[in-house]
Design an enzyme around this catalytic site. Structure first.
Site, PDB file in Angstrom:
ATOM      1  N   CYS A  72       0.893  -1.111   0.154  1.00 64.52           N
ATOM      2  CA  CYS A  72       0.028   0.044  -0.134  1.00 64.52           C
ATOM      3  C   CYS A  72       0.819   1.280   0.161  1.00 64.52           C
ATOM      4  CB  CYS A  72      -0.842   0.007   1.126  1.00 64.52           C
ATOM      5  SG  CYS A  72      -1.975  -1.493   1.452  1.00 64.52           S
ATOM      6  N   ARG A 111       3.483   0.161  -5.055  1.00 57.60           N
ATOM      7  CA  ARG A 111       3.253  -0.623  -3.921  1.00 57.60           C
ATOM      8  C   ARG A 111       2.045  -1.248  -3.641  1.00 57.60           C
ATOM      9  NH1 ARG A 111       6.886   1.448  -0.158  1.00 57.60           N
ATOM     10  NH2 ARG A 111       5.257   0.665   1.371  1.00 57.60           N
ATOM     11  N   TRP A 160      -2.740  -2.784  -1.719  1.00 54.47           N
ATOM     12  CA  TRP A 160      -2.667  -3.916  -1.964  1.00 54.47           C
ATOM     13  C   TRP A 160      -3.071  -4.851  -0.803  1.00 54.47           C
ATOM     14  CZ3 TRP A 160       0.160  -8.214   0.355  1.00 54.47           C
ATOM     15  CH2 TRP A 160       0.442  -9.441  -0.642  1.00 54.47           C
ATOM     16  N   ASN A 165      -1.038   1.987   5.783  1.00 55.03           N
ATOM     17  CA  ASN A 165      -0.181   0.800   5.366  1.00 55.03           C
ATOM     18  C   ASN A 165       0.396  -0.150   6.041  1.00 55.03           C
ATOM     19  OD1 ASN A 165       1.620  -0.658   3.610  1.00 55.03           O
ATOM     20  ND2 ASN A 165       3.251   0.762   3.948  1.00 55.03           N
ATOM     21  N   GLY A 166       0.317  -1.465   6.417  1.00 55.06           N
ATOM     22  CA  GLY A 166       0.541  -2.237   7.236  1.00 55.06           C
ATOM     23  C   GLY A 166      -0.444  -3.402   7.553  1.00 55.06           C
ATOM     24  N   GLU A 216      16.704 -17.009 -11.628  1.00 52.39           N
ATOM     25  CA  GLU A 216      16.157 -15.770 -11.434  1.00 52.39           C
ATOM     26  C   GLU A 216      15.418 -15.425 -12.928  1.00 52.39           C
ATOM     27  OE1 GLU A 216      15.537 -13.334  -9.878  1.00 52.39           O
ATOM     28  OE2 GLU A 216      15.486 -11.509 -11.156  1.00 52.39           O
ATOM     29  N   LYS A 258      11.437 -14.468 -13.097  1.00 55.57           N
ATOM     30  CA  LYS A 258      11.051 -12.969 -13.961  1.00 55.57           C
ATOM     31  C   LYS A 258       9.980 -13.370 -14.884  1.00 55.57           C
ATOM     32  CE  LYS A 258      12.652 -10.599 -12.179  1.00 55.57           C
ATOM     33  NZ  LYS A 258      13.406  -9.934 -11.370  1.00 55.57           N
ATOM     34  N   GLU A 269       6.635 -13.990 -13.128  1.00 55.92           N
ATOM     35  CA  GLU A 269       6.286 -12.805 -12.601  1.00 55.92           C
ATOM     36  C   GLU A 269       5.546 -11.991 -13.414  1.00 55.92           C
ATOM     37  OE1 GLU A 269       9.491 -10.334 -10.898  1.00 55.92           O
ATOM     38  OE2 GLU A 269       8.007  -9.468  -9.385  1.00 55.92           O
ATOM     39  N   HIS A 320      17.367 -36.154 -13.485  1.00 57.96           N
ATOM     40  CA  HIS A 320      16.937 -36.842 -12.211  1.00 57.96           C
ATOM     41  C   HIS A 320      15.139 -36.544 -11.883  1.00 57.96           C
ATOM     42  CE1 HIS A 320      20.880 -38.011 -10.872  1.00 57.96           C
ATOM     43  NE2 HIS A 320      21.207 -36.681 -11.182  1.00 57.96           N
ATOM     44  N   LYS A 378       5.486  -4.333  -5.127  1.00 54.26           N
ATOM     45  CA  LYS A 378       7.044  -3.884  -5.247  1.00 54.26           C
ATOM     46  C   LYS A 378       7.664  -4.309  -3.808  1.00 54.26           C
ATOM     47  CE  LYS A 378      10.812  -2.073  -6.976  1.00 54.26           C
ATOM     48  NZ  LYS A 378      11.411  -3.153  -8.085  1.00 54.26           N
TER      49      LYS A 378
END
Ligand code: M6R
Length: 595
Positions: free
Chosen positions: A2, A27, A71, A97-98, A469, A473, A476, A492, A590
């Site tokens: 947020c 955010r 968010w 926010n939190g 990575e 990406k 995402e 394997h 983010k």
């Protein structure tokens, strides 16, 4: 998550809030809302969706206000669950926010006292709690309210009868911007930069009263304090797209500059941390997501340059693990410095008696307060949710740190250190060369990757984490399932998944695993999976691969920086071809400030 912003001054608050909120949308962006004080009334608009979806015709002429981009944590994204929240009378509004851990108990208590709730969120309790304590003094009511809250919060509170904003923080970021006859408060600096580059970062427990010409801060004990004023060097333009279609692409292209900035002044002497003060026999690196992958690459870098054994932990697991009987020097990597898992792990490491270092991109972020030492990456603001230049600059710091440790331990001769430093010096130019010609990457992304449902990324040794990575990406931002593997492991189990429809991106450089890697690639080719090689000009590799992306010549130890740029571009162009929301992928944010 947020983003929150507050404005008080002489200008039209609405315009300033909206601009700030848009800069904070990275955010969280599943709902948005504002509240503006207009002639002793508070007008509001909030709804599910982005800032641009707000319906703002007509009203909103005041010059005090608060804004929020959300968010969702408690309560699904909906108009009712959007911020700001009001008390029962509509006299005061809050943004938060939190996460308020004890909101259930507080809500029960407030309902018993007659308050009516309109949402499923934890945040709404704050508005009613301030109402409960309010008797004419807003600062006092907020002070009493935050003393009851457990969990994380950054809040801004406004009241229709008050020419002031009251804000407070605990474990969620909050920064005050000091302008001329106007002041602002926000979750992050980009929301303030149009008005000022002079900021004060609030500390946990701080409560601040903001008027157009004054900022008055009390710490957690109620003592009046001042926080250092810092001057932000980057500009609004640095935080804007600058002609690129997406922040992510802009930030990928900013990597030569970001590497340069992260090396600046550090190649002659890297003395931000006096490592000699610590008895560093083992290093433990703890982080999440992309920062975890940087840590994994860091393990190879540190072990080969400095000869110090490194362990890795995911921050979300660290706290729940049984501590081994050693006290490793523990390094926390977090671009935002606000990731709750990483901050929780840093606290736990301290509790266990470990000496700690934080590597972060954000000045004065929460992580910096939980560690003994801090090294800043100098990537500049990163707005795209996908971490790109921050990952690269994390690697730069790890190279610099490894060289310093190697010299101190006598593992590295001065000449060898200079050879490594020279390689670092050449990196910005090499990345630039790569970025100047991306046609092949664009073409492969469109023809091969964007049509796949599953994609493998394989590498060995120092490029194994780079494969992880690359897969992260792609998942995402392109929403395609991808898996990163050490190339020798496919046989394997995952071989069973290889078909003509499963492209494999194979990273191959001429290190000690080169011959084995060619063998692994041959095995994949035999399963007829479309093979995309990434490496230097190499006849043997090209013979095995269907497609090939070349990187400039570089020693294998430094190749992750270049290879990763290729994989970033694969993800970007694949997502682009699929029309994805590249800078704000679904369900993400983010900085992840919840566990
Ligand atoms: O801010 P942090 O580096 O602590 O963030 C950790 C992860 O959430 C982050 O790296 C995430 O994996 C990235 N958005 C991936 O691109």
């Amino acid at each position: 998550m947020c983003g929150i912003v507050g404005y008080i001054g002489n200008s039209r608050a609405l315009d300033i809030l909206l601009k700030g909120m848009k800069r904070l949308e990275y955010r969280g962006y599943d709902s948005a809302g504002i509240a503006v004080r207009n002639h002793d009334e508070i007008e509001t608009e909030k709804r599910k969706g982005r800032v641009d979806d707000l319906e703002l015709d007509g009203l909103f002429d005041g010059n005090i206000g608060i804004g929020h981009t959300r968010w969702a944590t408690h309560g699904k994204p909906s108009d009712e669950n959007s911020h700001p929240f009001f008390d029962c009378t509509g006299s005061l509004a809050i943004v938060h926010n939190g996460i308020i851990d004890n909101f259930v108990t507080l809500k029960e208590e407030l309902e018993m006292a007659g308050h009516t709730f309109t949402s499923q969120t934890d945040s709404e309790v704050i508005a009613h709690m301030v109402e409960e304590y309010y008797s004419g003094d807003l600062l006092d009511a907020v002070t009493k309210t935050v003393s009851r809250l457990k969990g994380s919060y950054a809040i801004v509170v406004m009241h229709r009868d008050h020419q002031e904003l009251i804000a407070s923080r605990n474990q969620s970021p909050l920064v005050v911007g000091m302008g001329t006859e106007e002041n602002l408060v926000a979750s992050d600096v980009p929301a303030l930069l149009d008005h000022t580059n002079e900021v004060k970062y609030l500390m946990d427990g701080d409560i601040v009263r903001i008027t157009p010409d004054a900022v008055f801060i009390r710490d957690a004990t109620g003592r009046e304090v001042d926080r250092e004023t810092k001057v932000i060097k980057w500009t609004v333009e640095d935080a804007e797209k600058g002609g690129f279609e997406h922040f992510m692409l802009k930030e990928i292209h900013e990597q030569p500059k970001a590497i340069h900035e992260s090396l600046l002044g550090r190649l002659v002497e890297f003395d931000e941390v006096d490592f000699a003060r610590y008895d560093i026999r083992h290093i433990n690196i703890v982080s999440c997501g992309t920062s975890y992958h940087a840590g994994l690459v860091g393990k190879y870098i540190i072990e080969s340059i400095a000869g110090i054994p490194c362990m890795l932990d995911l921050a979300s697991e660290y706290r729940y693990s049984s501590p081994p009987d050693i006290y490793p020097f523990t390094v926390f990597i977090s671009q935002s410095g606000e990731t709750a898992d990483t901050i929780g792990a840093a606290k736990e490491a301290r509790r266990r008696g470990c000496k700690t270092l934080g590597i972060t991109n954000v000045l004065d972020s929460s992580l910096t307060r939980e560690v003994d030492e801090v090294i800043y990456t100098q990537a500049g603001p990163e707005i795209g949710v996908a971490a790109t230049k921050t990952f690269t600059t994390q690697l730069i710091v790890l190279y610099l740190m490894a060289i310093e440790l190697g010299l101190q331990r006598g593992k590295l001769l001065i000449e060898q250190a200079e050879t490594y430093r020279n390689e670092l010096r050449k990196l910005p130019r090499r990345v630039e060369v790569l970025l100047n010609d991306t046609e092949e990457i664009q073409d492969i992304s469109k023809r091969v990757l964007a049509n796949a449902e599953d994609i493998f990324f394989v590498g060995r040794n120092i490029n194994y984490p780079v494969a992880l990575e690359g897969a992260l990406k792609l998942k995402e931002i392109a929403y395609i399932h991808a898996a990163g593997y050490p190339a020798g492991e496919l046989k394997h189990g995952p071989f069973a998944l290889l078909t003509r429809e499963t492209p494999v991106v194979a990273i191959c450089v001429k290190d000690s695993t080169y011959e084995k890697m060619l063998g692994n690639i041959g095995e994949i080719a035999a399963r007829e999976s479309p093979l995309i090689g990434v490496g230097q000009e190499d006849h043997e590799l090209e013979k095995l691969c269907d497609e090939m992306v070349h990187i400039p010549d570089i020693p294998p130890l430094f190749s992750p920086v270049l290879i990763n740029v290729v994989l970033q571009l694969f993800a970007y162009y694949t997502a682009y071809n699929l029309g994805r929301s590249i800078d704000k992928p679904r369900n993400l944010a983010k900085s992840v400030t919840v566990e």
